[in-house]
Design a protein around this motif. Structure first.
Motif, mmCIF file in Angstrom:
data_model
loop_
_atom_site.group_PDB
_atom_site.id
_atom_site.type_symbol
_atom_site.label_atom_id
_atom_site.label_comp_id
_atom_site.label_asym_id
_atom_site.label_seq_id
_atom_site.Cartn_x
_atom_site.Cartn_y
_atom_site.Cartn_z
ATOM 1 N N ASN A 206 -9.519 -16.402 -6.439
ATOM 2 C CA ASN A 206 -8.064 -16.742 -5.950
ATOM 3 C C ASN A 206 -7.689 -16.039 -4.588
ATOM 4 O O ASN A 206 -7.173 -16.798 -3.889
ATOM 5 N N THR A 207 -8.373 -14.759 -4.433
ATOM 6 C CA THR A 207 -8.005 -14.080 -3.108
ATOM 7 C C THR A 207 -8.993 -14.938 -1.996
ATOM 8 O O THR A 207 -8.201 -14.989 -0.733
ATOM 9 N N ALA B 267 -6.952 -17.900 -1.143
ATOM 10 C CA ALA B 267 -5.647 -17.595 -0.496
ATOM 11 C C ALA B 267 -5.882 -17.401 1.073
ATOM 12 O O ALA B 267 -5.388 -17.593 2.016
ATOM 13 N N ARG B 268 -7.259 -16.692 1.406
ATOM 14 C CA ARG B 268 -7.576 -16.521 2.590
ATOM 15 C C ARG B 268 -8.296 -17.835 3.377
ATOM 16 O O ARG B 268 -8.690 -17.683 4.400
#
Length: 351
Positions: A319-320, A323-324
């Motif tokens: 997920n990180t 998001a990036r």
């Protein structure tokens, strides 16, 4: 070490005298030459296609034998002449200085299990190539399957029906040859899958396989392959195992500049592919289903807790990355590198 010859060199640790010889690959011949040398003897040779038989034979005779990783040997940059005799002397000097990186020599049982896993990997590659040949043959004839996922039962019925519709007798014969190759290789792969499942259920690697199964994407086949290819997990840490499978970024830094590039892709290619494939399983939302609960039943409480923590952590990392706005392939390799560390932590876990 070659299949038909051995170039040997020995350096006396006291006088520095150099002794060279050309030997046959017979273990008895090599051992007798070594035993005729004076004083305690240590031996080193490069890992290669001849395997670890000589190392086992010399160690059984009480002679210290190290198998050296060829990619880690220090070589003079200005030396443009390479011969077996010079390589033997170079190895002897590195052994005398203890400046070499040794590989882990597996036991006979471990090597047998590794051969079985690699035979399955070869069958997987053969099946992929056979399927590609068949599908590209039909594509050239204008037949494209659009009924859903390929290589299922419905797709198999479509293949047989399409084969009967081919016009030329030569094309039909080619189709039958390629289709028979797909069925034959698939049957071979399935037999190897059954053999691996039976061995994984009752062998020295069984506890490690059960603990690794607590992670998403690591089933019996993947867990057993990881266990037998790594062998001794204690020689690594959670940070160093990533470099063993070539999942760490390359780097060219000097002074204050630090430049990192793509992954090194060194080490064990089979393990790297397995970890990258398993990492894709951590992209969807983490839910504990029946398959995961069945695998958890085979492991202890500590492994289950550790595996659940790793599954949640790796999904959070996905997920990180999203998001990036990282590319999915780049993100997945990063997840695979971290997954290797979680596999190590479960493999060395003591319950």
């Amino acid at each position: 070490m070659h299949a038909r010859s051995v170039a040997a060199a020995a350096i006396d640790g006291v006088t520095g005298e150099l002794v060279q010889a050309k030997l046959t690959p017979s273990h008895e011949h090599v051992r007798s030459w070594i035993q005729n040398l004076s004083g305690p003897v240590a031996v080193a040779y490069e890992a290669g296609p001849t395997g670890f038989g000589l190392s086992r034979s010399l160690n059984a005779a009480g002679i210290r034998c190290e198998v050296v990783a060829p990619s880690k040997l220090q070589r003079p940059t200005g030396d443009r002449v390479k011969t077996d005799a010079k390589d033997a002397v170079h190895l002897a000097r590195l052994l005398r200085l203890d400046e070499f990186t040794a590989v882990a020599v597996p036991t006979i049982e471990q090597e047998s299990a590794r051969d079985l896993v690699r035979a399955r990997e070869d069958a997987r590659g053969d099946l992929m190539r056979a399927r590609h040949r068949l599908s590209k043959l039909l594509l050239r004839q204008g037949f494209v399957y659009s009924g859903g996922q390929a290589w299922t039962g419905i797709h198999d019925q479509w293949l047989r029906q399409t084969g009967r519709e081919l016009g030329s007798a030569a094309t039909r014969m080619t189709f039958e040859s390629d289709y028979d190759a797909v069925l034959s290789v698939k049957a071979r792969r399935d037999r190897l899958d059954d053999a691996i499942a039976q061995m994984a259920a009752d062998c020295e690697f069984t506890p490690v396989v059960h603990r690794l199964g607590c992670l998403r994407g690591v089933g019996t086949l993947t867990g057993f392959a990881l266990a037998v290819e790594v062998g001794d997990w204690d020689r690594f840490t959670g940070k160093t195992i990533g470099s063993f499978v070539g999942l760490v970024p390359s780097e060219h830094s000097s002074g204050v500049s630090r430049v990192q590039g793509s992954i090194t892709k060194t080490g064990n290619t089979h393990l790297r592919r397995l970890l990258v494939e398993s990492a894709w399983h951590h992209r969807p939302v983490h839910r504990v289903g029946k398959t995961m609960r069945d695998r958890w039943e085979l492991a202890g409480p500590a492994a289950r807790a550790r595996g659940d923590e790793g599954n949640r952590r790796l999904h959070h990392r996905w997920n990180t990355m999203r998001a990036r706005h990282k590319r999915h392939t780049v993100a997945n390799v990063a997840i695979a590198r971290e997954l290797a560390g979680w596999c190590w932590s479960l493999a060395v876990l003591e319950e």
